[in-house]
Structure formats: structure tokens, C-alpha cells
Write a protein that holds these residues in place. Structure first.
Motif, PDB file in Angstrom:
ATOM      1  N   ASP A 543      10.540 -29.331  26.278  1.00 21.99           N
ATOM      2  CA  ASP A 543      10.317 -29.258  24.825  1.00 21.99           C
ATOM      3  C   ASP A 543      11.427 -28.495  24.096  1.00 21.99           C
ATOM      4  OD1 ASP A 543       7.748 -30.537  25.150  1.00 21.99           O
ATOM      5  OD2 ASP A 543       6.984 -28.612  25.859  1.00 21.99           O
ATOM      6  N   THR A 544      12.632 -28.695  24.536  1.00 23.47           N
ATOM      7  CA  THR A 544      13.764 -27.952  23.958  1.00 23.47           C
ATOM      8  C   THR A 544      14.937 -28.909  23.749  1.00 23.47           C
ATOM      9  OG1 THR A 544      13.024 -26.049  25.249  1.00 23.47           O
ATOM     10  CG2 THR A 544      15.213 -25.885  24.280  1.00 23.47           C
ATOM     11  N   THR A 545      15.691 -28.651  22.664  1.00 20.62           N
ATOM     12  CA  THR A 545      16.889 -29.453  22.376  1.00 20.62           C
ATOM     13  C   THR A 545      18.122 -28.559  22.405  1.00 20.62           C
ATOM     14  OG1 THR A 545      15.680 -30.989  20.955  1.00 20.62           O
ATOM     15  CG2 THR A 545      18.047 -30.865  20.600  1.00 20.62           C
ATOM     16  N   ALA A 546      19.218 -29.111  22.881  1.00 20.40           N
ATOM     17  CA  ALA A 546      20.504 -28.397  22.826  1.00 20.40           C
ATOM     18  C   ALA A 546      21.548 -29.286  22.171  1.00 20.40           C
ATOM     19  CB  ALA A 546      20.957 -28.021  24.234  1.00 20.40           C
ATOM     20  N   TRP A 547      22.423 -28.678  21.398  1.00 16.50           N
ATOM     21  CA  TRP A 547      23.627 -29.348  20.904  1.00 16.50           C
ATOM     22  C   TRP A 547      24.800 -28.825  21.719  1.00 16.50           C
ATOM     23  CZ3 TRP A 547      23.412 -28.908  14.775  1.00 16.50           C
ATOM     24  CH2 TRP A 547      22.387 -29.733  14.301  1.00 16.50           C
ATOM     25  N   VAL A 548      25.584 -29.738  22.236  1.00 19.07           N
ATOM     26  CA  VAL A 548      26.708 -29.368  23.096  1.00 19.07           C
ATOM     27  C   VAL A 548      27.957 -30.079  22.589  1.00 19.07           C
ATOM     28  CG1 VAL A 548      27.586 -29.417  25.477  1.00 19.07           C
ATOM     29  CG2 VAL A 548      25.117 -29.204  25.078  1.00 19.07           C
ATOM     30  N   ALA A 549      29.081 -29.354  22.527  1.00 17.88           N
ATOM     31  CA  ALA A 549      30.363 -29.987  22.188  1.00 17.88           C
ATOM     32  C   ALA A 549      31.035 -30.370  23.492  1.00 17.88           C
ATOM     33  CB  ALA A 549      31.237 -29.026  21.400  1.00 17.88           C
ATOM     34  N   THR A 550      31.207 -31.662  23.698  1.00 18.64           N
ATOM     35  CA  THR A 550      31.754 -32.089  24.991  1.00 18.64           C
ATOM     36  C   THR A 550      33.246 -32.369  24.910  1.00 18.64           C
ATOM     37  OG1 THR A 550      31.131 -34.359  24.520  1.00 18.64           O
ATOM     38  CG2 THR A 550      29.573 -33.044  25.811  1.00 18.64           C
ATOM     39  N   SER A 551      33.823 -32.288  23.713  1.00 21.26           N
ATOM     40  CA  SER A 551      35.290 -32.447  23.662  1.00 21.26           C
ATOM     41  C   SER A 551      35.856 -31.573  22.558  1.00 21.26           C
ATOM     42  CB  SER A 551      35.658 -33.907  23.398  1.00 21.26           C
ATOM     43  OG  SER A 551      35.086 -34.348  22.185  1.00 21.26           O
TER      44      SER A 551
END
Ligand code: GLC
Length: 551
Positions: A543-551
Motif C-alpha cells: 500500500d505504498t507508492t514511490a517516485w524514482v528517477a531512473t535517468s
């Protein structure tokens, strides 16, 4: 007043396509004069809050003179401010303050019906049968001897007959409360008057309009009338319903578009149109209103398949409309998301259904898991803010407010509740915001609160959340700030992450990953930008969201 902005760029004209819009329900936002009802000076006093939140625009539910038979959606005068909420000068001050903070202003236009205190309706009642004044409304002869019975068996959406007697054998039609007589949009004066209203607000610097019940204006009341059991089902894919979503309604919006395009940048409009999904595109036509609400997300459960299907359908819509879609978790008509997501669901049950049973009827209160609901609501808003298009945020959702399901019956105001002994109506999501942890009405104003706030609201107050980096308010602020940097281009790619994880990628390597399953999962490699909850050993928990910068 100047309306032309020299040097307007395409970006200025298209601001609404990707905007984050904050819905203000003015009576419940902030009360500057201490009478227990929110007002326009109250909004002006909170512009700093809205700017710090980082929204692009506010949409104000009606603030016009009204007896409040339906929370202000019963309008006495479309070109004034309710004296309890302020004056036109207060409106100008508020709009100027919002604009100075870079926030656009959207107002609500209610064209399907006036109130029964509108001068037109008073005139129609007084003028009698066959008068010109009666042509502005949907009025028919009654059936039976001397027209003593309603013209047909159609029902109002708020319960009871859709017809009210005028006392002389004629009856007026109302889709909603009896205090909301439906206008006759075949009447040229009605049409002209609404164009005047649109110009009135556009000239005052309003940037756009939310169009209430946009699919209801045109009706086919030719006889014989279809029986109610046929009419009750409102969604049709072919435009054949006598009361809803008739093709001719778009002629009205083409006229409105001409008005919007008199301004630079053109004024924006979004339709509230509960229509068959295949017909939504018509309301989003650039030759018409330009954008249409997509309510699917507030119907969806916190469920991977639901989310994915809803997002895909919304994006497919855009292919047809050429507009952008809207995402929202709630509004002033829907049980609060933090509560919906915490409802216990038996197999096959849907949260909206259960919420309606509980909140809109006298059903037994379920054990709501508010911690779970809030955790999921936080995960969900990060998904919505990572999507292309426009996101609407209902006031108080940024504080994680729950639905107030146990308002005392004597406090209820919604006509859905007032007209029925079993329905609780929509007041539970309209309780005034808590700004401070103590004080009369928790900082909403110096007096009381027109709907009582539960003691538990203190813990959700802005004051309690502002300095806390883990609060829901802080999450919204960080997400909105990041979104304005990251949201580049409309593309969205799905990443296959198995049956329990929603994983999507936006241009520039912006990944949004949500764990709908019970066990923690690995995150993609990259720089962690934001999470809706704490990671567990570096992994994304349920029940958790993450935003990740992959570049
Ligand atoms: C819209 C509004 C709702 C109102 C109804 C009648 O659906 O959102 O609050 O009761 O129209 O105006």
C-alpha cells in the motif's frame, strides 16, 4: 477591466491541460467573519497556504446568493456573491490575490436549474399559465382532472416526484431538489442570459468554468412520456435518453466556446457530465467545453486491476478527445477517499457501494481502518499526480481528512438527507477544515462551524501537519513541487512488474511504482524522489507508492 494578455504563449493557453486544481467548497474552507460559514475573505486569507501547497488553480463551488437548499447549487443570482460569503469587491480582491500567487480561478456555473428564489422563477409562478415567464422553465400541464396529478411518474435524483405543482394545473420539472426548477434551454433568453453570465465572470478575470450537470440541459419532453422504469437508467450510448446527454446540448456549448474564445487566453471549461464513457469525448471537444471530468478514479477500489484499467481507459479517452483527462479521488459529492480505502470489503464488494450503503442510508457503521485508508490514499495521490493530464484535489484530502459518518441528524443540510429519513447525504465530506489544533472551530473561524467538526479533526489540522515532514500535507506539497519539475510530455509507458505492482514510466525516466500486494518489493534502480510511506529495509512495503528517477 482588461481581458487581453498581450504576448500570450501556447503554454499559457494550455495551462489547464496539465493543471493541478484544488476544489474549494467555500462555505467550509475558511470563515473570516466568524459567522460559522466560510467566505471569500476567508479564501483570500489562505492564499499563502494554497501557494505553499503548489496548486495551479482553484475551482470554487458556488458562492452565489442562495437559500442553500442544495449547498449553493440552487442559485438565486448568477452574477453576485451571497452576502454571507462576501461581496463582488471581495471576489475581486480574492481573485487578484490568487492571480498574484500564480493561481488561476475557476468558478462553477449551474445552468441546468436556477433556485426557486430566482427572479425568473418568482415571475413564472406569479405570471400564470400561458405566460412568457413560464417558457423559461420546464413546465407542463398536469394529468388527471384539472391537472391535479403530475404529468408523469418521473422521479427526482434527490427522491420523490420530479414534478411540483404550480397551483393552477401546471407543474414544473426538477431533476434535483424541488427548490431547483430546471430551465428550458430551448428558450433564447435563457441561452443569451448565460452567455452574459459567462462574460460577466470572464471580464472579472476568471480563468475558467466548471459546468454543473452539463449533460442535463436539453430534454425531450414530447409525449407520450416513457415510463420511469425506462428513464431511471440514465446512461445510454446512443443519445436516445429523453432527459440526459442529448446531442443538441452541444449546440449550447458551441455558443459558449465562441464566448470563451473572445478572451485571450481563451477561457477554459470542464464539464461535469455523468454520461456513457463512449460519449464523454463530445463534452471534451475543443469546439465545445474542452475538457470533461473523468470520475472513474473515485469509483475505483484500491486495487491494481482497477487502477490499471481506469488509467488505461482515461488515456484511451484522450486519444479520442484530443483533450486531456482529469483524475480525482474525491469531490464534494463523494465519501472521503481516506475512509473509502479503509472500509472492510467482503469478497465481490466495492468500496463505493459499501460507503453508499453506510453513509447514504441508515446502515450499521462498519469498522473503518482509517490508518489503512490513509496509507492507501497517500499511495493513490502519488499515482494520480504521476499521470499525464490534470488532477483535481478536493479540499481537506491534502490533510487526509476522513468522512464524518456520524453527523447528528439535526445537523444535516444536504437535501438528499433532509428529504429522506434514511439517507445521510453528502455532508460528511463537507465539514469545515481544521486549521489549528485548538480554538473555536479549529481555526476555521472565530465562531462556530456550520457543520460540527468531530474532536478527531484536531489531529488533522494544518498546524499539526505543517512542520511534520511525514505528514500528508507535506507529502502533497513535495509531490506537487516535484510534479511541476518532472511532468514533461504526455507519454506514459507501463513497466511489467508482476501481478501486485503498478509500475509506470513518464518522460525523463520518472517512474511511479505502487505496491498493491502484501509483501515488500524491490524498487527500480535510480534516485528515490518521494515515497508515500517509509521503506522497509530499502524495499517498498504494501500500500505504498514511490517516485524514482531512473535517468
Ligand atoms: C452537481 C453538483 C452537486 C449538486 C448537483 C445539482 O452534481 O456537484 O453537488 O447537488 O449538481 O446542482
Amino acid at each position: 477591466m482588461t481581458t487581453v494578455a498581450p504576448g500570450t504563449t501556447a503554454l499559457d493557453r494550455d495551462w489547464w491541460k496539465t493543471a493541478t486544481v484544488y476544489q474549494i467548497y467555500p462555505r467550509s474552507f475558511a470563515d473570516a467573519n466568524g459567522d460559522g460559514m466560510g467566505d471569500l475573505p476567508g479564501i483570500t486569507s489562505r492564499v499563502d497556504y494554497l501557494a505553499a501547497l503548489g496548486v495551479d488553480a482553484v475551482w470554487l463551488s458556488p458562492f452565489y446568493p442562495s437559500a442553500l437548499a442544495d449547498g449553493g447549487y440552487d442559485v438565486d443570482d448568477y452574477r453576485d456573491v451571497d452576502p454571507r460569503l462576501g461581496t463582488l469587491a471581495d471576489f475581486d480582491t480574492m481573485a487578484a490575490a490568487l492571480h498574484a500567487a500564480g493561481i488561476k480561478v475557476i468558478v462553477d456555473i449551474v445552468p441546468n436549474h436556477t433556485s426557486n428564489a430566482h427572479p425568473w422563477f418568482l415571475e413564472a409562478v406569479a405570471a400564470g399559465r400561458g405566460s412568457r415567464a413560464r417558457e423559461r422553465y420546464v413546465i407542463r400541464d398536469g394529468s388527471g382532472a384539472h391537472g391535479a396529478e403530475p404529468p408523469n411518474d418521473w422521479e427526482s435524483l434527490f427522491g420523490g416526484s420530479a414534478w411540483e405543482p404550480l397551483g393552477d394545473g401546471q407543474w414544473y420539472f426538477h431533476h434535483f431538489a424541488r427548490e431547483q426548477p430546471d430551465l428550458n434551454w430551448e428558450d433564447p433568453e435563457v441561452r443569451a442570459d448565460f452567455r452574459t453570465t459567462l462574460r460577466f465572470w470572464a471580464d472579472r478575470g476568471v480563468d475558467g468554468f466548471r459546468v454543473d450537470v452539463a449533460h442535463g440541459l436539453v430534454k425531450d419532453l414530447s409525449e407520450p412520456y416513457a415510463p420511469w422504469r425506462e428513464v431511471a437508467e440514465t446512461l445510454r450510448a446512443d443519445g436516445s435518453h429523453p432527459l440526459w446527454d442529448r446531442d443538441d446540448v452541444h449546440e449550447i456549448y458551441a455558443e459558449w466556446r465562441a464566448v470563451f474564445n473572445e478572451y485571450d487566453p481563451p477561457r477554459f471549461a470542464v464539464a461535469e457530465a455523468a454520461v456513457h464513457p463512449s460519449r464523454r469525448a463530445r463534452y471534451a471537444d475543443p469546439q465545445g467545453l474542452g475538457q470533461a471530468f473523468n470520475f472513474a478514479m473515485q469509483e475505483a477500489d484500491f486495487d491494481l486491476a482497477d487502477f490499471r484499467a481506469t488509467i488505461e481507459a482515461g488515456l484511451a479517452d484522450v486519444e479520442v478527445t484530443g483533450s486531456t483527462t482529469t483524475w480525482l479521488l474525491g469531490c464534494h459529492d463523494t465519501p472521503r477517499v481516506a475512509t473509502r480505502y479503509g472500509l472492510p470489503l467482503a469478497a465481490g464488494e466495492r468500496a463505493q457501494q459499501v460507503a453508499r450503503q453506510w453513509l447514504l442510508s441508515d446502515g450499521r457503521a462498519p469498522e473503518v481502518d482509517l490508518a489503512l485508508g490513509l496509507r492507501r490514499a497517500r499511495a493513490a495521490i502519488l499515482v494520480l499526480l504521476a499521470l499525464p493530464g490534470s488532477t483535481y484535489i478536493y479540499q481537506g484530502d491534502e490533510l487526509g481528512l476522513p468522512e464524518v459518518g456520524d453527523l447528528p441528524p439535526e445537523a444535516l443540510q444536504d437535501p438528499m438527507a433532509v428529504r429522506s429519513s434514511t439517507e445521510k447525504g453528502r455532508d460528511g465530506c463537507r465539514v469545515p477544515l481544521p486549521w489549528t489544533t485548538t480554538g473555536p472551530s479549529l481555526g476555521f473561524g472565530s465562531g462556530g462551524s456550520h457543520l460540527p467538526q468531530p474532536a478527531s479533526f484536531a489531529a488533522y489540522a494544518v498546524e499539526a501537519q505543517e512542520g511534520d515532514p511525514t505528514s500528508t500535507l507535506s507529502l502533497y506539497r513535495q509531490a506537487l513541487a516535484l510534479r511541476s519539475e518532472l511532468n514533461r510530455g504526455p507519454e506514459l509507458h507501463w513497466v511489467d512488474a508482476g501481478p501486485e505492482v503498478l509500475d509506470l514510466e513518464r518522460p525523463g525516466g520518472w517512474r511511479c511504482v505502487t505496491n498493491f500486494g502484501p509483501r515488500p518489493v524491490d524498487l527500480p534502480t535510480g534516485r528515490l524522489l518521494l515515497t508515500s510511506g517509509d521503506l522497509v529495509d530499502g524495499r517498498l512495503p504494501a500500500d505504498t507508492t514511490a517516485w524514482v528517477a531512473t535517468s
